[in-house]
Design an enzyme around this catalytic site. Sequence first.
Site, PDB file in Angstrom:
ATOM      1  N   HIS A  49       1.177  -5.270   4.957  1.00  0.00           N
ATOM      2  CA  HIS A  49      -0.399  -5.201   4.830  1.00  0.00           C
ATOM      3  C   HIS A  49      -0.920  -6.705   4.830  1.00  0.00           C
ATOM      4  CE1 HIS A  49       1.067  -6.424   0.585  1.00  0.00           C
ATOM      5  NE2 HIS A  49      -0.159  -7.007   0.528  1.00  0.00           N
ATOM      6  N   ASP A 105       6.282  -0.635   3.591  1.00  0.00           N
ATOM      7  CA  ASP A 105       5.209  -1.797   3.885  1.00  0.00           C
ATOM      8  C   ASP A 105       6.151  -2.875   4.247  1.00  0.00           C
ATOM      9  OD1 ASP A 105       2.814  -3.186   3.787  1.00  0.00           O
ATOM     10  OD2 ASP A 105       3.207  -3.654   1.575  1.00  0.00           O
ATOM     11  N   SER A 188       2.197 -11.388  -2.161  1.00  0.00           N
ATOM     12  CA  SER A 188       2.634 -10.432  -1.271  1.00  0.00           C
ATOM     13  C   SER A 188       3.602 -10.791   0.017  1.00  0.00           C
ATOM     14  CB  SER A 188       1.304  -9.826  -0.597  1.00  0.00           C
ATOM     15  OG  SER A 188       0.535  -9.325  -1.363  1.00  0.00           O
TER      16      SER A 188
END
Length: 230
Positions: A49, A105, A188
Amino acid sequence: SPVGNNWQDEKRGVARILVSSNGSSGWCTGSLVNNTAQDCTAYFLTALHCGDDATTADFNNWMFYFNYEFSGCTSSSTAPTPNTLTGASLKAESNVLTSSSTSSDFMLLELNSTIPSSYNVYYNGWNIASTTSGGGVGIHHPAGDAKKIAYANTNSTSTLYYADSIINNGTHWRIAAWDTGTTEGGSSGSPLFDQTTKRVIGKLSGGDAACNGTIDNDEPDWYGKLSFSW
């Protein structure tokens, strides 16, 4: 003693990333990872992402900041000087983003440049076992800040992304709460290490963990599982 004392090798593989796509930019984190040939190919693991719609031209502009850290826990008014590299190419990715029950992810890149020996980087090991043997440690760049470390002293559990129910073949490791430190936006893609083996077992997809004044808010995070990715 400082909480990062036992992670002086592993931290050298973690870098802040200035990601760009569709004309906008932001912060993520990731880590160099070793490979079975152990030939120091500059493979770099982060979250899909962070750049799911990035083009080849975008990836060529991504900037990687190694050793962007302070020597101790206290930040000074003068930011540390990082070791930077520009550009990467996409090698592998999960099929879809975090919202699906079939995605962990992940995104695996290869840096375009040879990493100078003066950067003193470390290629982190990884573990694709479906069980964990200890609590989790996250090394990351919260909100693009200098490198930080977070500890969770209880075992992570296997779930789907943003879910609480334990599923043995789930896509993510769930950290119920951090005991020391916390993650934020910009963390992230950062690696989750098994405390016992010191190997990467996941990369941060997201969660509700954040800083609440001077302490963390005791909310969970979810890391895409390497055991699901590969």
